[in-house]
Design a protein around this motif. Structure first.
Motif, mmCIF file in Angstrom:
data_model
loop_
_atom_site.group_PDB
_atom_site.id
_atom_site.type_symbol
_atom_site.label_atom_id
_atom_site.label_comp_id
_atom_site.label_asym_id
_atom_site.label_seq_id
_atom_site.Cartn_x
_atom_site.Cartn_y
_atom_site.Cartn_z
ATOM 1 N N PHE A 125 50.172 -70.179 -66.132
ATOM 2 C CA PHE A 125 51.100 -71.318 -66.121
ATOM 3 C C PHE A 125 51.225 -71.916 -64.719
ATOM 4 O O PHE A 125 51.310 -73.139 -64.566
ATOM 5 C CB PHE A 125 52.479 -70.913 -66.649
ATOM 6 C CG PHE A 125 52.519 -70.682 -68.134
ATOM 7 C CD1 PHE A 125 51.847 -71.518 -69.013
ATOM 8 C CD2 PHE A 125 53.222 -69.614 -68.661
ATOM 9 C CE1 PHE A 125 51.880 -71.311 -70.379
ATOM 10 C CE2 PHE A 125 53.265 -69.391 -70.033
ATOM 11 C CZ PHE A 125 52.591 -70.241 -70.892
ATOM 12 N N ARG A 126 51.247 -71.070 -63.689
ATOM 13 C CA ARG A 126 51.309 -71.589 -62.314
ATOM 14 C C ARG A 126 50.061 -72.394 -61.985
ATOM 15 O O ARG A 126 50.139 -73.450 -61.364
ATOM 16 C CB ARG A 126 51.470 -70.444 -61.311
ATOM 17 C CG ARG A 126 52.898 -69.932 -61.229
ATOM 18 C CD ARG A 126 53.048 -68.771 -60.287
ATOM 19 N NE ARG A 126 52.728 -69.104 -58.904
ATOM 20 C CZ ARG A 126 52.554 -68.189 -57.955
ATOM 21 N NH1 ARG A 126 52.668 -66.902 -58.233
ATOM 22 N NH2 ARG A 126 52.273 -68.553 -56.731
ATOM 23 N N ILE A 127 48.900 -71.900 -62.406
ATOM 24 C CA ILE A 127 47.653 -72.635 -62.177
ATOM 25 C C ILE A 127 47.704 -73.975 -62.895
ATOM 26 O O ILE A 127 47.364 -75.013 -62.322
ATOM 27 C CB ILE A 127 46.428 -71.806 -62.626
ATOM 28 C CG1 ILE A 127 46.231 -70.625 -61.673
ATOM 29 C CG2 ILE A 127 45.177 -72.677 -62.692
ATOM 30 C CD1 ILE A 127 45.175 -69.634 -62.128
ATOM 31 N N ARG A 128 48.158 -73.985 -64.135
ATOM 32 C CA ARG A 128 48.267 -75.237 -64.898
ATOM 33 C C ARG A 128 49.185 -76.224 -64.179
ATOM 34 O O ARG A 128 48.854 -77.403 -64.049
ATOM 35 C CB ARG A 128 48.817 -74.953 -66.298
ATOM 36 C CG ARG A 128 48.941 -76.215 -67.160
ATOM 37 C CD ARG A 128 49.918 -76.049 -68.289
ATOM 38 N NE ARG A 128 51.234 -75.734 -67.723
ATOM 39 C CZ ARG A 128 52.209 -75.151 -68.403
ATOM 40 N NH1 ARG A 128 52.037 -74.809 -69.650
ATOM 41 N NH2 ARG A 128 53.373 -74.908 -67.834
ATOM 42 N N ASP A 129 50.315 -75.737 -63.659
ATOM 43 C CA ASP A 129 51.260 -76.613 -62.971
ATOM 44 C C ASP A 129 50.651 -77.209 -61.703
ATOM 45 O O ASP A 129 50.818 -78.399 -61.426
ATOM 46 C CB ASP A 129 52.549 -75.850 -62.625
ATOM 47 C CG ASP A 129 53.341 -75.447 -63.864
ATOM 48 O OD1 ASP A 129 53.079 -76.012 -64.953
ATOM 49 O OD2 ASP A 129 54.196 -74.553 -63.738
#
Length: 137
Positions: A125-129
């Motif tokens: 999720f952090r990578i996606r953000d």
């Protein structure tokens, strides 16, 4: 940006790089006390000088400055390292399960497996953000 993702000092540059022939034009900008305070805070947060902050903001064709983009890319590299560490943990867990089986003396607990899966999700999720922040609007 968190302490763990701060780039080494050799990646950060407060002033803009020199240009061949130098810069021949100078612009003077007047600011109120409150505007100056905001500029100081923003420049300090980004690790740049106020003139660089103003130039990047004014000349940026997107909503982000080159400094912000660099910081996001550094964050992606840090996330990549974190994901590699989690992948290593997952491989170790699989190796242990293959060696000992589920009912052996040192089995993995369901909590350990769930914690590893949760860590993978959080990093994903952090990578996606971060990728969404880098994507053009």
């Amino acid at each position: 940006m968190s302490e763990e993702t701060k780039p080494p000092s050799f990646f950060r540059r407060r002033r803009r790089a020199n240009v061949e022939g130098g810069r021949k034009f100078k612009h003077e900008v007047w600011a109120s006390e409150s505007e100056e305070a905001r500029l100081v805070v923003l420049a300090t947060q980004r690790g740049v000088t106020i003139p660089r902050l103003l130039m990047e903001a004014a000349l940026s064709s997107t909503s982000e400055t080159p400094t912000e983009r660099r910081d996001l890319i550094i964050e992606l590299f840090a996330l990549h390292r974190l994901l590699a560490n989690i992948a290593n943990n997952t491989n170790q867990m699989a190796k242990q399960m293959n060696a000992y089986g589920l009912g052996a003396a040192e089995p993995l607990s369901p909590e350990e497996i769930r914690a590893n899966q949760d860590a993978v999700r959080r990093v994903a999720f952090r990578i996606r953000d971060v990728v969404n922040m880098l994507a053009p609007s």
